[in-house]
Design a protein around this motif. Sequence first.
Motif, mmCIF file in Angstrom:
data_model
loop_
_atom_site.group_PDB
_atom_site.id
_atom_site.type_symbol
_atom_site.label_atom_id
_atom_site.label_comp_id
_atom_site.label_asym_id
_atom_site.label_seq_id
_atom_site.Cartn_x
_atom_site.Cartn_y
_atom_site.Cartn_z
ATOM 1 N N ARG A 79 0.839 -1.189 0.000
ATOM 2 C CA ARG A 79 0.000 0.000 0.000
ATOM 3 C C ARG A 79 0.877 1.244 0.000
ATOM 4 N NH1 ARG A 79 -3.741 0.344 4.787
ATOM 5 N NH2 ARG A 79 -4.233 2.227 3.643
ATOM 6 N N THR A 80 0.234 2.375 -0.132
ATOM 7 C CA THR A 80 0.916 3.665 -0.048
ATOM 8 C C THR A 80 1.358 3.913 1.388
ATOM 9 O OG1 THR A 80 -0.391 4.571 -1.854
ATOM 10 C CG2 THR A 80 0.609 6.160 -0.357
ATOM 11 N N GLY A 81 2.559 4.460 1.522
ATOM 12 C CA GLY A 81 3.044 4.799 2.850
ATOM 13 C C GLY A 81 4.470 5.307 2.816
ATOM 14 N N VAL A 82 5.099 5.260 3.990
ATOM 15 C CA VAL A 82 6.456 5.773 4.150
ATOM 16 C C VAL A 82 7.283 4.725 4.879
ATOM 17 C CG1 VAL A 82 7.862 7.633 5.125
ATOM 18 C CG2 VAL A 82 5.585 8.128 4.240
ATOM 19 N N LEU A 83 8.527 4.552 4.428
ATOM 20 C CA LEU A 83 9.435 3.610 5.071
ATOM 21 C C LEU A 83 10.640 4.360 5.612
ATOM 22 C CD1 LEU A 83 12.171 2.893 3.149
ATOM 23 C CD2 LEU A 83 10.336 2.039 1.708
ATOM 24 N N LEU A 84 11.214 3.809 6.646
ATOM 25 C CA LEU A 84 12.439 4.349 7.229
ATOM 26 C C LEU A 84 13.427 3.211 7.353
ATOM 27 C CD1 LEU A 84 13.970 6.696 8.673
ATOM 28 C CD2 LEU A 84 12.991 5.826 10.813
ATOM 29 N N LEU A 85 14.571 3.330 6.684
ATOM 30 C CA LEU A 85 15.649 2.356 6.822
ATOM 31 C C LEU A 85 16.523 2.801 7.982
ATOM 32 C CD1 LEU A 85 16.689 1.921 3.074
ATOM 33 C CD2 LEU A 85 15.110 0.510 4.402
ATOM 34 N N ILE A 86 16.900 1.851 8.833
ATOM 35 C CA ILE A 86 17.707 2.170 10.004
ATOM 36 C C ILE A 86 18.854 1.178 10.127
ATOM 37 C CG2 ILE A 86 15.968 3.410 11.328
ATOM 38 C CD1 ILE A 86 15.096 0.899 12.617
ATOM 39 N N HIS A 87 19.854 1.564 10.900
ATOM 40 C CA HIS A 87 21.051 0.732 11.058
ATOM 41 C C HIS A 87 21.347 0.506 12.529
ATOM 42 C CE1 HIS A 87 25.052 -0.901 10.574
ATOM 43 N NE2 HIS A 87 25.456 -0.042 11.493
ATOM 44 N N GLY A 88 21.605 -0.750 12.857
ATOM 45 C CA GLY A 88 22.161 -1.114 14.154
ATOM 46 C C GLY A 88 21.229 -0.979 15.337
#
Length: 115
Positions: free
Chosen positions: A19-28
């Motif tokens: 679906r439509t939305g927002v993602l946040l990639l994170i580390h550690g």
Amino acid sequence: MRGPYSLNRANIAINVPDRTGVLLLIHGDSYEPVYVERSEHLRKALIRHLPESEKSTKIKEHSPDRFMFQTAKDDQKAFDLECRWYHLFKPKCNFDHPLYSTAGVSCPLCGFEGK
């Protein structure tokens, strides 16, 4: 916001709707924000960011291994959320302020309106 989840195909398939939305990639373990992105197809966007699929050398350098996401009712709501996350998290690999494709739409936080 949902997550964090380990960035792998199984977690994307099980937890993320297309679906439509927002993602946040994170580390550690410190959850360092790497990249925020709005998409009409969250699942497909996350698959493009798997380590074996990632094309951005900058994102690869920061080795995201987790993700969070939130769905949105429509692209305008997703843009508003993307702007909020951009300002809140200040991800290392977002070099430019998010843009919206329709003229006259500006960031709900700072008023930025890219042309």
